[in-house]
Design an enzyme around this catalytic site. Structure first.
Site, PDB file in Angstrom:
ATOM      1  N   HIS A 118       0.827  -1.217   0.000  1.00  0.00           N
ATOM      2  CA  HIS A 118       0.000   0.000   0.000  1.00  0.00           C
ATOM      3  C   HIS A 118       0.854   1.257   0.000  1.00  0.00           C
ATOM      4  O   HIS A 118       1.981   1.263   0.494  1.00  0.00           O
ATOM      5  CB  HIS A 118      -1.027  -0.007   1.137  1.00  0.00           C
ATOM      6  CG  HIS A 118      -0.457  -0.057   2.516  1.00  0.00           C
ATOM      7  ND1 HIS A 118      -0.063   1.066   3.206  1.00  0.00           N
ATOM      8  CD2 HIS A 118      -0.216  -1.101   3.346  1.00  0.00           C
ATOM      9  CE1 HIS A 118       0.378   0.718   4.399  1.00  0.00           C
ATOM     10  NE2 HIS A 118       0.317  -0.588   4.513  1.00  0.00           N
ATOM     11  N   ASP A 120      -0.093   4.346   1.198  1.00  0.00           N
ATOM     12  CA  ASP A 120      -0.287   5.332   2.271  1.00  0.00           C
ATOM     13  C   ASP A 120       0.503   4.964   3.527  1.00  0.00           C
ATOM     14  O   ASP A 120       0.896   3.815   3.733  1.00  0.00           O
ATOM     15  CB  ASP A 120      -1.778   5.503   2.595  1.00  0.00           C
ATOM     16  CG  ASP A 120      -2.436   4.224   3.065  1.00  0.00           C
ATOM     17  OD1 ASP A 120      -2.093   3.153   2.554  1.00  0.00           O
ATOM     18  OD2 ASP A 120      -3.290   4.300   3.969  1.00  0.00           O
ATOM     19  N   ASP A 153       6.477   0.093   6.620  1.00  0.00           N
ATOM     20  CA  ASP A 153       5.030  -0.075   6.420  1.00  0.00           C
ATOM     21  C   ASP A 153       4.523   1.044   5.514  1.00  0.00           C
ATOM     22  O   ASP A 153       4.174   2.097   5.996  1.00  0.00           O
ATOM     23  CB  ASP A 153       4.341  -0.046   7.784  1.00  0.00           C
ATOM     24  CG  ASP A 153       2.853  -0.305   7.696  1.00  0.00           C
ATOM     25  OD1 ASP A 153       2.375  -0.678   6.617  1.00  0.00           O
ATOM     26  OD2 ASP A 153       2.168  -0.120   8.706  1.00  0.00           O
ATOM     27  N   GLU A 187      -4.987   1.907   3.086  1.00  0.00           N
ATOM     28  CA  GLU A 187      -4.930   0.728   3.961  1.00  0.00           C
ATOM     29  C   GLU A 187      -4.983   1.127   5.427  1.00  0.00           C
ATOM     30  O   GLU A 187      -5.618   0.468   6.244  1.00  0.00           O
ATOM     31  CB  GLU A 187      -3.637  -0.064   3.691  1.00  0.00           C
ATOM     32  CG  GLU A 187      -3.603  -1.463   4.313  1.00  0.00           C
ATOM     33  CD  GLU A 187      -3.134  -1.505   5.761  1.00  0.00           C
ATOM     34  OE1 GLU A 187      -3.368  -2.498   6.440  1.00  0.00           O
ATOM     35  OE2 GLU A 187      -2.526  -0.518   6.233  1.00  0.00           O
ATOM     36  N   GLU A 188      -4.315   2.221   5.741  1.00  0.00           N
ATOM     37  CA  GLU A 188      -4.199   2.619   7.151  1.00  0.00           C
ATOM     38  C   GLU A 188      -5.524   3.115   7.731  1.00  0.00           C
ATOM     39  O   GLU A 188      -5.626   3.340   8.940  1.00  0.00           O
ATOM     40  CB  GLU A 188      -3.104   3.687   7.315  1.00  0.00           C
ATOM     41  CG  GLU A 188      -1.704   3.214   6.903  1.00  0.00           C
ATOM     42  CD  GLU A 188      -1.127   2.122   7.813  1.00  0.00           C
ATOM     43  OE1 GLU A 188      -1.794   1.746   8.785  1.00  0.00           O
ATOM     44  OE2 GLU A 188      -0.018   1.656   7.523  1.00  0.00           O
ATOM     45  N   ASP A 214       0.537 -10.347   0.565  1.00  0.00           N
ATOM     46  CA  ASP A 214       0.491  -8.978   1.090  1.00  0.00           C
ATOM     47  C   ASP A 214       1.398  -8.873   2.316  1.00  0.00           C
ATOM     48  O   ASP A 214       1.989  -9.859   2.759  1.00  0.00           O
ATOM     49  CB  ASP A 214      -0.963  -8.621   1.457  1.00  0.00           C
ATOM     50  CG  ASP A 214      -1.179  -7.115   1.654  1.00  0.00           C
ATOM     51  OD1 ASP A 214      -0.274  -6.312   1.345  1.00  0.00           O
ATOM     52  OD2 ASP A 214      -2.287  -6.734   2.116  1.00  0.00           O
ATOM     53  N   HIS A 449       4.662   2.312  12.662  1.00  0.00           N
ATOM     54  CA  HIS A 449       3.763   3.402  13.053  1.00  0.00           C
ATOM     55  C   HIS A 449       4.403   4.253  14.155  1.00  0.00           C
ATOM     56  O   HIS A 449       3.732   5.091  14.741  1.00  0.00           O
ATOM     57  CB  HIS A 449       2.398   2.887  13.554  1.00  0.00           C
ATOM     58  CG  HIS A 449       1.589   2.227  12.476  1.00  0.00           C
ATOM     59  ND1 HIS A 449       0.250   1.964  12.612  1.00  0.00           N
ATOM     60  CD2 HIS A 449       1.911   1.800  11.248  1.00  0.00           C
ATOM     61  CE1 HIS A 449      -0.199   1.381  11.513  1.00  0.00           C
ATOM     62  NE2 HIS A 449       0.797   1.264  10.670  1.00  0.00           N
TER      63      HIS A 449
HETATM   64 ZN   LIG Z   1       0.773  -1.614   6.280  1.00  0.00          ZN
END
Ligand SMILES: [Zn+2]
Length: 475
Positions: A118, A120, A153, A187-188, A214, A449
């Site tokens: 992803h 984002d 991520d 996705e987030e 994924d 994150h």
């Molecule tokens: Zn992710």
């Protein structure tokens, strides 16, 4: 008396024999690794990733509109950086920002595969900015790492996939089956406009892939107690996600004459009740696979436990978090120190184990807390995903590639607690797996994150090498 002692000894003997038999029978499930032709990856891949990080493709919330300048800038950057990908593959934009690349295979009878990532990233918590080694969107390259939001991520993987496809195209490689690269943009915040729409489009076109791959699995170094080797965790399923709001409504009143049942006290009691009566630990698929694959690699005493879950189930399942978790996350109530509020609310978040559902969790809440409290679902909710197979051809290819690119690793199937875009792809794919070889160690867990998100240069090349070899292996 003697008879009793003999009987006891006999029982103990039988028990020990069973434990030992099961332990010895639990043999390693690892497939042989195959020597591979090492590929040369140019160092330019570092600056490409660095540039990708410099586009702050942030997802703020489900209803926030993505920053079109940033996303379109990122798309332009991709087309300039990967000229062959953009010449040979078909690119479609879905919901304006999500990207679906189609790489046509030579054999149209072979089922396609879908490789996901992803675009984002999550925002950076502003008060923590000064704790970063470099600006989160600066894309700093050090001697060892590339620093920035998205390196782990999930832009690292997105860029690695494109790098490997570009390399393969340089070699004039043509896949036998069609390969889709699906890169959602939200996705987030749940993926409803991105991955969900891509999956829907593929479904409308009648696509049925043999495999979707994924994020959501890793190379874990030093994270599994008892296993010195790198553990490659391939997640076959993900837990469900649901939050419920508990609402207490009363007449309120003056704090000098509190009623027997105070609004806030009732709410607090409900939270305590839920924490004290959690959903049970259960040995379900894919946890049972995890026990077999992991257990076989453990030192003797631990292996005894993993080989005999009928006797040691509780501590093992607790260690694997094999139940629906309960977490109070928001609480709200009261306006003034001498007023008993008329309303108090709390939000409880559940990560649902396969086998249970949003409905069964709601049922559990209602059964556990006072009937005077209202229970309402809130925000994004999803049931646990189905569990993909470990005996499919796709899984075997994946396993073989991991063991061949990382011969020092052991491959273990598992269940991931967090959600990924992959959950939307079960309808268009026979099996859905979560794994890219991002190395995780005890000190890097919080970087997801979090502060100082970064990826090792070596590791980044490993991801490129892995995706390159996987595509070849699948052919
Ligand atoms: Zn992710």
């Amino acid at each position: 008396m003697k008879k009793i002692i003999y009987a006891l000894l006999a029982i103990t003997g039988v028990l020990v024999a069973i434990l030992l038999f099961n332990t010895v029978s639990l043999s390693s499930k690892q497939v042989a690794s195959e020597p591979l032709q090492k590929i040369t990856i140019p160092n330019g891949v570092y600056s490409n990733l660095s540039k990708a990080i410099q586009y702050p493709t942030i997802s703020y919330s489900e209803d926030a509109i993505p920053d079109s300048t940033v996303f379109y800038g990122f798309h332009r950057f991709l087309s300039e950086t990967f000229p062959l990908v953009h010449e040979k593959l078909t690119l479609e934009k879905i919901s304006d920002y999500s990207l679906l690349y189609t790489w046509k295979g030579a054999n149209k009878d072979k089922k396609p595969i879908i490789l996901m990532s992803h675009q984002d990233v999550v925002p950076v918590d502003q008060p923590t900015l000064s704790d970063w080694e470099a600006g989160p969107f600066e894309g700093k390259i050090t001697n060892t790492d590339i620093i920035g939001r998205g390196t782990l991520d999930d832009k690292g993987t997105l860029m690695a996939l494109l790098e490997s496809v570009e390399l393969l195209l340089k070699e004039s490689f043509v896949p036998s089956q069609t390969i889709y690269l699906a890169f959602g943009h939200d996705e987030e915040v749940g993926g409803a406009n991105g991955a969900a729409k891509i999956a829907q489009l593929l479904k409308e076109r009648g696509v049925k892939a043999s495999m979707t791959l994924d994020e959501g699995g890793f190379l874990a170094d030093g994270l599994v107690p008892g296993i010195d080797k790198t553990v490659a965790i391939v997640n076959l399923a993900e837990k469900g996600f649901a939050s419920f709001r508990l609402i207490v409504e009363t007449q309120g009143g003056h704090s000098s004459a509190p009623p027997k049942e105070n609004t806030i006290g009732m709410l607090a009691q409900a939270i305590v009740d839920l924490e004290a009566n959690q959903l049970p630990y259960t040995l379900v698929e894919p946890i049972n696979y995890q026990l077999d694959y992991m257990g076989a690699e453990l030192p003797f005493l631990k292996k005894v436990a993993f080989a005999n879950p009928w006797l040691f189930k509780k501590p093992i399942l607790e260690a694997l978090n094999a139940h629906t978790t309960t977490a109070a996350t928001i609480i709200d109530g009261g306006v003034k120190n001498n007023v008993i509020p008329t309303v108090a609310e709390a939000t409880i978040n559940f990560r649902i184990l396969p086998g249970e559902t949003i409905a069964s969790v709601k049922e559990h809440i209602k059964k556990t807390i006072s009937t005077k409290i209202k229970v309402e679902p809130v925000g994004f909710l999803t049931n646990p995903s189905p569990v993909s197979r470990i005996d499919s051809e796709a899984y075997k290819s994946l396993e073989k590639t991991i063991r061949s690119v990382f011969p020092e690793s052991v491959v273990v199937p598992g269940l991931v607690g967090g959600g990924t875009d992959a959950r939307y792809f079960y309808e268009v794919s026979d099996d859905v797996y979560r794994f890219y070889p991002i190395r995780l160690a005890p000190d890097s867990m919080t970087r997801f994150h979090g502060i100082d998100e970064k990826i090792g240069k070596e590791n980044y090349k490993e991801i490129i090498e892995f995706t390159y070899q996987l595509i070849k292996q699948l052919n």
